[in-house]
Design a protein around this motif. Sequence first.
Motif, short mmCIF file in Angstrom:
data_model
loop_
_atom_site.label_atom_id
_atom_site.label_comp_id
_atom_site.label_asym_id
_atom_site.label_seq_id
_atom_site.Cartn_x
_atom_site.Cartn_y
_atom_site.Cartn_z
N VAL A 92 1.01 -1.15 0.05
CA VAL A 92 0.00 0.00 0.11
C VAL A 92 0.78 1.23 0.02
CG1 VAL A 92 -1.73 1.20 1.21
CG2 VAL A 92 -1.72 -1.19 1.48
N VAL A 93 0.63 2.13 -1.19
CA VAL A 93 1.15 3.68 -0.77
C VAL A 93 0.06 4.46 -0.35
CG1 VAL A 93 2.25 5.41 -2.22
CG2 VAL A 93 2.99 3.40 -2.27
N HIS A 94 0.16 5.20 0.73
CA HIS A 94 -0.78 5.94 1.21
C HIS A 94 -0.21 7.31 1.43
CE1 HIS A 94 -4.39 6.22 4.18
NE2 HIS A 94 -4.20 7.34 3.44
N THR A 95 -0.79 8.31 0.40
CA THR A 95 -0.28 9.68 0.36
C THR A 95 -1.18 10.67 1.21
OG1 THR A 95 -1.52 10.16 -1.55
CG2 THR A 95 0.82 9.09 -1.83
N HIS A 96 -0.45 11.85 1.77
CA HIS A 96 -1.02 12.86 2.54
C HIS A 96 -0.72 14.31 1.97
CE1 HIS A 96 -1.93 9.85 5.28
NE2 HIS A 96 -0.85 9.18 5.01
N SER A 97 -1.43 15.16 1.83
CA SER A 97 -0.88 16.66 1.53
C SER A 97 -0.92 16.63 -0.16
CB SER A 97 0.19 17.32 2.15
OG SER A 97 1.29 16.58 1.60
N SER A 98 -1.18 17.83 -0.65
CA SER A 98 -1.12 18.12 -1.85
C SER A 98 0.12 17.67 -2.74
CB SER A 98 -1.34 19.62 -2.22
OG SER A 98 -1.41 19.72 -3.60
N LYS A 99 1.34 18.23 -2.65
CA LYS A 99 2.36 17.87 -3.68
C LYS A 99 2.70 16.44 -3.34
CE LYS A 99 4.79 20.22 -5.51
NZ LYS A 99 6.29 20.91 -5.14
N ALA A 100 2.73 15.89 -2.18
CA ALA A 100 3.03 14.28 -1.97
C ALA A 100 2.03 13.57 -2.60
CB ALA A 100 3.25 13.98 -0.43
N GLY A 101 0.78 13.92 -2.50
CA GLY A 101 -0.32 13.37 -3.14
C GLY A 101 -0.33 13.02 -4.47
N ILE A 102 0.20 14.34 -5.25
CA ILE A 102 0.19 14.36 -6.68
C ILE A 102 1.24 13.42 -7.15
CG2 ILE A 102 0.55 15.77 -8.73
CD1 ILE A 102 -1.02 18.11 -7.27
N LEU A 103 2.46 13.79 -6.70
CA LEU A 103 3.56 13.12 -7.23
C LEU A 103 3.73 11.79 -6.53
CD1 LEU A 103 6.37 15.98 -6.87
CD2 LEU A 103 4.99 15.05 -9.00
N GLY A 104 3.26 11.39 -5.42
CA GLY A 104 3.23 10.09 -4.89
C GLY A 104 2.20 9.18 -5.53
N ARG A 105 1.14 9.58 -6.12
CA ARG A 105 0.29 8.70 -6.48
C ARG A 105 0.77 8.32 -8.07
NH1 ARG A 105 -5.45 11.70 -5.55
NH2 ARG A 105 -4.05 13.33 -5.00
N ARG A 106 1.26 9.25 -8.81
CA ARG A 106 1.79 9.20 -9.95
C ARG A 106 3.01 7.93 -9.98
NH1 ARG A 106 1.88 12.57 -14.46
NH2 ARG A 106 3.90 11.91 -14.84
N ALA A 107 3.86 8.10 -8.86
CA ALA A 107 5.02 7.33 -8.85
C ALA A 107 4.44 6.04 -8.55
CB ALA A 107 6.05 7.90 -7.59
N ALA A 108 3.54 5.77 -7.48
CA ALA A 108 3.03 4.51 -6.89
C ALA A 108 2.27 3.76 -8.14
CB ALA A 108 2.10 4.82 -5.82
N TRP A 109 1.45 4.55 -8.88
CA TRP A 109 0.61 3.76 -9.93
C TRP A 109 1.62 3.57 -11.27
CZ3 TRP A 109 -4.31 3.13 -9.57
CH2 TRP A 109 -5.32 3.04 -10.88
N SER A 110 2.61 4.10 -11.33
CA SER A 110 3.61 3.87 -12.40
C SER A 110 4.44 2.49 -11.75
CB SER A 110 4.46 4.89 -12.50
OG SER A 110 4.03 6.20 -13.10
#
Length: 383
Positions: A92-110
């Motif tokens: 599981v990758v669980h992101t919080h806050s705007s910047k981490a949320g956008i970049l973290g989701r892209r990275a985890a999805w990739s």
Amino acid sequence: MSLRIMHISTRLIRGGSQENTLLTCRGQRDRGHQVALVHGPIHGPEGSMADDVPAGIERMESSHLLRDPAPFREWRCERELRTLIRGWKPDVVHTHSSKAGILGRRAAWSERVPAVVHTVHGMPFHRHQAWPLRKLYVALEQHAAKRCHALPVVSWSMRDQMLEAGVGTPDQYHLVRSGMDVEAFRTPIDRQATRAAHNFDANHIVIGTVSRIAELKGHDDLLHAVAPLMQKNERLRLLWVGDGWRKEARLALARKLGIADRIVVTGMVPSSEIPSLIQSCDLLVHPSYREGLPRVVVQAMLAGVPVVATDADGTREVCVPEKTGRLVPIGDVEALRSALQDHFDDPQRSQQWAEEAEALVRTEFTVDAMVDALEALYAKLLA
């Protein structure tokens, strides 16, 4: 089943989202999961929670995960996050806050992480932004929502506003209330000793505010609202718990209004001191312009302290007018002053509402309830 859970947050400063994330990490560690926490560099007057990271949590710093936008740095940050994810292999990758949320989701999805989750603690776009910036943030959140499996929210207001902006789909949203260390706020303290330590005596009426001293937190509105009341009542005092970039500007306004000597500013304090500071107050005021659901309002309710708050986002889900507290329109100084005066005129009614508020929040906002809800969500996604 033990999971590998990686949390990603932009800044580990002292704030509600960060406190929520650390409690989540601790609770998941205690359930036997392996937990990592990734965050960016910490600097400035808003404090650091790096030393509060619980033992047993693997903490990693991403050097390019900074709040201010910079396109080339964002590209490097996403690559860095992908490397960390690939090496740690989370379920599981669980992101919080705007910047981490956008970049973290892209990275985890990739990296094809089995479950990608982003908690909406507060929206990155809001009515107080210039419309081009708001439009950009909406577009970014729409993009990121397509790269995650679930969007927990701390209030129904967050879900409704995100869907209205076209972010995500209804089935992605799940209500997960912020967990609090409930017993810490319900355990009686030596109230007089805490007050004396901050130069308040038994006769003073202490109005507390707990937040970063920053834009859109409403400290200036509170100063304008309380100044005329202070001129009539020598007993009134303000206790500001926190620090921030706007502290000196707000204190300059207090000097202009002639009330600076009636304000105590604690600066940044450890999380362990917040319960006693809140309990030492006669009234908690939260005049913020935007919130997911303000943790400090819930914390004051757990402590049995009456609340006056602005009607920002999810606040009314706990601060119910004429039932659990006083709710005033955002930015309405006259209404805020009137609510303060109502409390001074009838403190018994305020205390009655405080007791009803405590009963409302004491079971819904526990760490166990939060971790239970997230475990159920993870299990559903991984199934």
